[in-house]
Design a protein around this motif. Structure first.
Motif, PDB file in Angstrom:
ATOM      1  N   MET A  68       0.871  -1.173   0.000  1.00  0.00           N
ATOM      2  CA  MET A  68       0.000   0.000   0.000  1.00  0.00           C
ATOM      3  C   MET A  68       0.909   1.224   0.000  1.00  0.00           C
ATOM      4  SD  MET A  68      -2.982   0.599   2.805  1.00  0.00           S
ATOM      5  CE  MET A  68      -4.234   1.873   2.662  1.00  0.00           C
ATOM      6  N   LEU A  69       0.757   2.097  -0.968  1.00  0.00           N
ATOM      7  CA  LEU A  69       1.602   3.285  -1.054  1.00  0.00           C
ATOM      8  C   LEU A  69       1.408   4.178   0.163  1.00  0.00           C
ATOM      9  CD1 LEU A  69       1.095   4.238  -4.818  1.00  0.00           C
ATOM     10  CD2 LEU A  69       3.081   3.106  -3.803  1.00  0.00           C
ATOM     11  N   ALA A  70       2.407   5.002   0.447  1.00  0.00           N
ATOM     12  CA  ALA A  70       2.325   5.940   1.565  1.00  0.00           C
ATOM     13  C   ALA A  70       1.155   6.901   1.353  1.00  0.00           C
ATOM     14  CB  ALA A  70       3.636   6.712   1.696  1.00  0.00           C
ATOM     15  N   PRO A  71       0.516   7.369   2.436  1.00  0.00           N
ATOM     16  CA  PRO A  71      -0.661   8.236   2.305  1.00  0.00           C
ATOM     17  C   PRO A  71      -0.425   9.471   1.450  1.00  0.00           C
ATOM     18  CG  PRO A  71      -0.376   7.555   4.590  1.00  0.00           C
ATOM     19  CD  PRO A  71       0.826   7.057   3.849  1.00  0.00           C
ATOM     20  N   ARG A  72       0.721  10.118   1.621  1.00  0.00           N
ATOM     21  CA  ARG A  72       0.981  11.353   0.868  1.00  0.00           C
ATOM     22  C   ARG A  72       1.090  11.077  -0.628  1.00  0.00           C
ATOM     23  NH1 ARG A  72       6.670  11.335   0.089  1.00  0.00           N
ATOM     24  NH2 ARG A  72       7.697   9.849   1.488  1.00  0.00           N
ATOM     25  N   VAL A  73       1.636   9.914  -0.995  1.00  0.00           N
ATOM     26  CA  VAL A  73       1.767   9.570  -2.408  1.00  0.00           C
ATOM     27  C   VAL A  73       0.400   9.269  -3.012  1.00  0.00           C
ATOM     28  CG1 VAL A  73       2.786   7.940  -4.038  1.00  0.00           C
ATOM     29  CG2 VAL A  73       4.123   8.743  -2.083  1.00  0.00           C
ATOM     30  N   GLN A  74      -0.414   8.482  -2.306  1.00  0.00           N
ATOM     31  CA  GLN A  74      -1.762   8.195  -2.795  1.00  0.00           C
ATOM     32  C   GLN A  74      -2.559   9.482  -2.969  1.00  0.00           C
ATOM     33  OE1 GLN A  74      -2.606   5.299   0.393  1.00  0.00           O
ATOM     34  NE2 GLN A  74      -3.142   3.846  -1.217  1.00  0.00           N
ATOM     35  N   ALA A  75      -2.483  10.353  -1.981  1.00  0.00           N
ATOM     36  CA  ALA A  75      -3.255  11.592  -2.035  1.00  0.00           C
ATOM     37  C   ALA A  75      -2.800  12.496  -3.178  1.00  0.00           C
ATOM     38  CB  ALA A  75      -3.131  12.328  -0.696  1.00  0.00           C
ATOM     39  N   ARG A  76      -1.501  12.599  -3.377  1.00  0.00           N
ATOM     40  CA  ARG A  76      -0.987  13.489  -4.433  1.00  0.00           C
ATOM     41  C   ARG A  76      -1.320  12.941  -5.815  1.00  0.00           C
ATOM     42  NH1 ARG A  76       3.358  17.444  -4.957  1.00  0.00           N
ATOM     43  NH2 ARG A  76       2.787  18.458  -6.922  1.00  0.00           N
ATOM     44  N   ILE A 185       4.157   6.721 -11.636  1.00  0.00           N
ATOM     45  CA  ILE A 185       5.492   6.987 -11.105  1.00  0.00           C
ATOM     46  C   ILE A 185       6.463   6.236 -11.996  1.00  0.00           C
ATOM     47  CG2 ILE A 185       7.027   6.691  -9.132  1.00  0.00           C
ATOM     48  CD1 ILE A 185       4.429   6.775  -7.387  1.00  0.00           C
ATOM     49  N   THR A 186       7.350   6.963 -12.657  1.00  0.00           N
ATOM     50  CA  THR A 186       8.204   6.356 -13.677  1.00  0.00           C
ATOM     51  C   THR A 186       9.679   6.509 -13.335  1.00  0.00           C
ATOM     52  OG1 THR A 186       8.316   8.383 -15.022  1.00  0.00           O
ATOM     53  CG2 THR A 186       6.485   6.870 -15.466  1.00  0.00           C
ATOM     54  N   GLY A 187      10.481   5.647 -13.976  1.00  0.00           N
ATOM     55  CA  GLY A 187      11.932   5.711 -13.799  1.00  0.00           C
ATOM     56  C   GLY A 187      12.433   4.574 -12.939  1.00  0.00           C
ATOM     57  N   GLY A 188      13.653   4.721 -12.434  1.00  0.00           N
ATOM     58  CA  GLY A 188      14.277   3.689 -11.616  1.00  0.00           C
ATOM     59  C   GLY A 188      14.933   4.296 -10.397  1.00  0.00           C
ATOM     60  N   GLU A 189      15.152   3.463  -9.393  1.00  0.00           N
ATOM     61  CA  GLU A 189      15.808   3.958  -8.183  1.00  0.00           C
ATOM     62  C   GLU A 189      17.221   4.430  -8.505  1.00  0.00           C
ATOM     63  OE1 GLU A 189      14.854   2.166  -4.304  1.00  0.00           O
ATOM     64  OE2 GLU A 189      14.260   0.406  -5.485  1.00  0.00           O
ATOM     65  N   PRO A 190      17.706   5.459  -7.825  1.00  0.00           N
ATOM     66  CA  PRO A 190      17.161   6.068  -6.620  1.00  0.00           C
ATOM     67  C   PRO A 190      16.185   7.213  -6.868  1.00  0.00           C
ATOM     68  CG  PRO A 190      19.311   6.992  -7.045  1.00  0.00           C
ATOM     69  CD  PRO A 190      19.067   5.958  -8.122  1.00  0.00           C
ATOM     70  N   VAL A 191      15.952   7.590  -8.133  1.00  0.00           N
ATOM     71  CA  VAL A 191      15.067   8.724  -8.413  1.00  0.00           C
ATOM     72  C   VAL A 191      13.978   8.289  -9.375  1.00  0.00           C
ATOM     73  CG1 VAL A 191      14.891  11.051  -9.342  1.00  0.00           C
ATOM     74  CG2 VAL A 191      16.925  10.399  -8.061  1.00  0.00           C
ATOM     75  N   ASP A 212       9.019  14.212  -7.269  1.00  0.00           N
ATOM     76  CA  ASP A 212       9.831  12.989  -7.198  1.00  0.00           C
ATOM     77  C   ASP A 212       9.381  12.118  -6.036  1.00  0.00           C
ATOM     78  OD1 ASP A 212      11.291  14.113  -9.249  1.00  0.00           O
ATOM     79  OD2 ASP A 212      12.981  14.704  -7.971  1.00  0.00           O
ATOM     80  N   THR A 213       9.524  10.829  -6.208  1.00  0.00           N
ATOM     81  CA  THR A 213       9.285   9.880  -5.124  1.00  0.00           C
ATOM     82  C   THR A 213       9.902   8.552  -5.540  1.00  0.00           C
ATOM     83  OG1 THR A 213       7.608   8.999  -3.605  1.00  0.00           O
ATOM     84  CG2 THR A 213       7.042   9.013  -5.951  1.00  0.00           C
ATOM     85  N   VAL A 214       9.747   7.536  -4.727  1.00  0.00           N
ATOM     86  CA  VAL A 214      10.149   6.172  -5.063  1.00  0.00           C
ATOM     87  C   VAL A 214       9.001   5.255  -4.653  1.00  0.00           C
ATOM     88  CG1 VAL A 214      11.760   4.283  -4.601  1.00  0.00           C
ATOM     89  CG2 VAL A 214      12.612   6.618  -4.823  1.00  0.00           C
ATOM     90  N   ALA A 215       8.645   4.308  -5.508  1.00  0.00           N
ATOM     91  CA  ALA A 215       7.548   3.398  -5.194  1.00  0.00           C
ATOM     92  C   ALA A 215       7.860   2.004  -5.718  1.00  0.00           C
ATOM     93  CB  ALA A 215       6.239   3.907  -5.809  1.00  0.00           C
ATOM     94  N   ALA A 216       7.240   1.008  -5.112  1.00  0.00           N
ATOM     95  CA  ALA A 216       7.412  -0.376  -5.535  1.00  0.00           C
ATOM     96  C   ALA A 216       6.928  -0.563  -6.971  1.00  0.00           C
ATOM     97  CB  ALA A 216       6.647  -1.302  -4.597  1.00  0.00           C
TER      98      ALA A 216
END
Length: 229
Positions: A68-76, A185-191, A212-216
């Motif tokens: 489950m994504l972090a609340p701030r990411v889901q909301a944004r 959310i696109t790209g690869g870690e770390p960004v 920017d963020t990081v997600a599974a």
């Protein structure tokens, strides 16, 4: 012992200390975060962390990519889609059903695809308990056969990917209605970057990457080759 008062304080703190500072300022979204009970969408083993600024595993033991994504990411993500009451929405990666619940409260209809049948069943039950009847959760691999599982409901006014991908496949963009928006959310870690794509014409699209963020990772989306000469 968790009391109703402490739950509401935790929910308030989530909104004011995590979500709002992340430029989630849409009053409709903030109101939903206060009324859609996030704790009811969190697996029982993770309930104490329902309002934490974390990705929460949906399985025990944890399975890579199912969270489950972090609340701030889901909301944004939901805010940036700019959903309207007449919108028909496609979500890929239902997870717990919480993001679908937020979108269903803003849009006309949500079709949500989840690759894992057991996860899909739990999400369906969560949404039913929340009284949301305009979400159709289907157990399906959205990527199979050129996104065939998505095509029956197309075109969509909005598409949300509930995890990260290397890049947005062109086949998905073709499922957008004129003026339709896709967020991923696109790209690869770390960004990684939140990518908002708007269909501006039959074969034209506008792309923005506002944060920017990081997600599974979502399962089965193509990955770029790592081979180098």
């Amino acid at each position: 012992m968790t009391t109703a008062l402490s739950l509401e304080q935790a929910r308030f703190n989530m909104i004011e200390q995590q979500v709002r500072p992340w430029e989630v300022l849409d009053a409709r979204v903030l109101e939903l975060l206060g009324s859609v009970r996030r704790e009811d969408f969190v697996p029982a083993a993770q309930r104490a962390l329902a309002f934490a600024d974390l990705e929460l595993p949906l399985d025990h033991p944890a399975v890579e990519g199912r969270c489950m994504l972090a609340p701030r990411v889901q909301a944004r993500l939901v805010q940036d889609l700019g959903l309207q009451p007449t919108d028909k929405v496609l979500e890929i990666g239902t997870g717990s059903g919480y993001t679908a619940a937020l979108m269903a409260s803003l849009a006309q209809q949500v079709l949500s695809l989840e690759i894992d049948p057991a996860t899909a069943e739990r999400a369906r039950a969560n949404l039913q308990r929340a009284g949301l009847r305009n979400v159709d959760v289907r157990a399906a691999d959205a990527t199979a056969n050129g996104f065939a599982a998505c095509r029956s409901g197309a075109p969509f006014d909005a598409i949300l990917l509930g995890g990260s991908v290397a890049e947005v496949p062109a086949d998905l963009l073709e499922l957008l209605a004129p003026g339709g928006r896709l967020i991923a959310i696109t790209g690869g870690e770390p960004v990684m970057r939140a990518t908002l794509i708007t269909r501006t014409g039959p074969s034209s699209f506008r792309t923005e990457q506002p944060w920017d963020t990081v997600a599974a990772r979502l399962q089965n989306f193509p990955e770029p080759s790592r081979f180098r000469f």
